[in-house]
Design a protein around this motif. Structure first.
Motif: not given
Length: 482
Positions: A214-241
């Motif tokens: 299990x990779x834990x949070x290094x997998x968040x890079x892949x999740x980030x890539x999917x979000x950014x590639x969708x065109x709906x997100x940028x690094x500055x997009x505010x998301x729920x936390x």
């Protein structure tokens, strides 16, 4: 002829026919399979009459054969022993071969078809036949740094050249001494093999490629890539936390590491969520992006469940089955059924470093004939392009923030900008967490990508794995300046 004699004669004829069929089956159909069996001692003893080729790193033989006065003409030796054991493997007349010794056996023994002319020349001139050499892509200084960093822990390090996929380091601990399995002392070989068998964690296992975790949070890079590639997100997009997340359709709650708060207003920019590795933010992000997009991105990075041949065979990596949004949320923080090999983790970092293009990893640079003629030179090949150069640049910006300001501070190298991501993966109750770090440097001109995995190391990826990654990257960059 009476009936009983006839039955006996027929039985004998049937048995004789079966014997002939079996002999022909073994000699014709299964001959290559049996000859290639790593445990076939008759073949190995025959091979000991020839000088086996060398395995070479940076111009130095890390596996070689020397002539002896014993019944077996040549002795296989490993001058650096445990340093390269995970890659070279061993060559033993009792236990066969493993690692590169097995994967490139035909070249090393001289049986490769491309060495036919050389073998014929040896026969005609009366020279002792010998095998060819295997030249690896490993960098000796990087390998040494990787093994030094893993001293005292169970884990693995993989370092790649992101431009071409060459493997610069492949380290696994605990390690072992292949010399003790490749000696000519049968009793000593068996005793050492029994010692390895009795170890809590088998030192012969190459943890960089032979298992996934299990990779834990290094997998968040892949999740980030999917979000950014969708065109709906940028690094500055505010998301729920949120401070605490109840997973959809369940009463199961998900909290951030140590029960911490990600943002005062329970929302933050995507870059900040990655920088501090906010679990609740990424669970919600993965659910919003959707399973299809996330799975497609993971597979583009190589997480398709299939192994590779580098030429060592590797285990596959995948995100596993996802049966609900609750499962998707857990998977999006690298838990549940998500599994990566350390090699795969390094491939994720290398793809981001190489402007979104993932090169196929390889471990063998050249195959050479005994006269040093090059039989085969590996040509780098593109594996896939998981993200565009624009998305890769955004991911790099976010990963730089992780090291400069977030959980990856221990990977910082003075005067060099480093991009990375930490990971801490829960295994089970009463078992210490796995820790990870993936990254590359320099961030603006990547020359090395690395993944560090420490099994049940406790602590976090930031304080356990990141310092090892720093030393490995630093060793390579300083070596390039020599």
């Amino acid at each position: 002829m009476n009936a009983p004699l006839r039955r006996v004669a027929i039985s004998v004829l049937v048995l004789f026919t079966l014997l002939i069929v079996n002999v022909n089956y073994i000699q014709v159909v299964r001959s290559e399979e049996l000859r290639g069996d790593a445990g076939n001692r008759r073949v190995i003893i025959e091979e000991y009459e020839r000088q086996r080729g060398s395995i070479v790193v940076d111009g130095t033989e890390v596996a070689l054969s020397t002539e002896t006065d014993g019944d077996l003409t040549f002795l296989r030796q490993y001058p650096a022993g445990p340093l390269y054991a995970a890659v070279t493997g061993y060559y033993s007349y009792l236990y066969g071969a493993s690692g590169i010794e097995r994967a490139e056996n035909d070249v090393l023994t001289g049986d490769d078809a491309r060495l036919f002319t050389q073998r014929l020349s040896d026969i005609l001139t009366g020279r002792n036949p010998s095998g060819g050499d295997v030249v690896l892509t490993l960098d000796a200084e990087v390998q040494e740094a990787a093994m030094a960093g893993l001293e005292g822990v169970t884990g693995a390090v993989v370092a790649l050249d992101p431009d071409n996929g060459a493997i610069l380091a492949m380290a696994s601990t605990p390690t072992y001494d292949p010399n003790l399995l490749s000696s000519h002392d049968s009793a000593a070989i068996r005793d050492y093999a029994a010692e390895l068998e009795a170890a809590d964690r088998d030192p012969r296992l190459n943890r960089a490629i032979s298992d996934n975790y299990p990779p834990g949070s290094v997998f968040k890079v892949v999740v980030s890539a999917a979000a950014l590639a969708s065109g709906d997100y940028t690094p500055d997009t505010v998301i729920p936390a949120p401070d605490l997340l109840t997973l959809p359709g369940t009463s199961t709650t998900l909290e951030n590491f140590g029960g911490s708060r990600c943002a005062a207003g329970e929302a933050q920019p995507l870059i900040d969520a990655l920088t501090i590795s906010c679990n609740t933010a990424f669970a919600l992000l993965g659910i919003e992006v959707g399973e299809d997009a996330l799975r497609e991105m993971a597979e583009a990075f190589g997480m398709d469940g299939e192994g590779l041949e580098i030429p060592l065979e590797t285990a596959g990596s995948s995100i596993g089955d996802i049966e609900s949004d609750a499962a998707l949320g857990q998977s999006s923080i690298g838990q549940r059924d998500v599994r990566m090999t350390p090699l795969q983790a390094a491939m994720v970092a290398a793809a981001v470093a190489n402007d979104g293009t993932l090169m196929t990893p390889y471990l063998v640079d050249q195959l050479r004939a005994p006269d040093l003629t090059v039989l085969e030179q590996t040509n780098p090949e593109e594996f896939s392009q998981p993200v565009s150069p624009e998305v890769a640049a955004q991911l790099t910006e976010m990963m730089v923030s992780v090291v400069a300001e977030g959980s990856g501070r221990a990977a910082r190298i003075p005067g060099i900008e480093v991009a990375g991501k930490t990971g801490t993966a829960q295994v089970s109750e009463d078992v210490a967490d796995h820790t990870w770090f993936i990254g590359f440097a320099p961030a603006d001109d990547p020359q090395i990508a690395v993944a560090v995995f420490v099994a049940n190391g406790g602590g976090t990826g930031g304080d356990v794995s990141a310092p090892i990654a720093r030393s490995v990257m630093q060793a390579y960059l300083e070596g390039q300046g020599d």
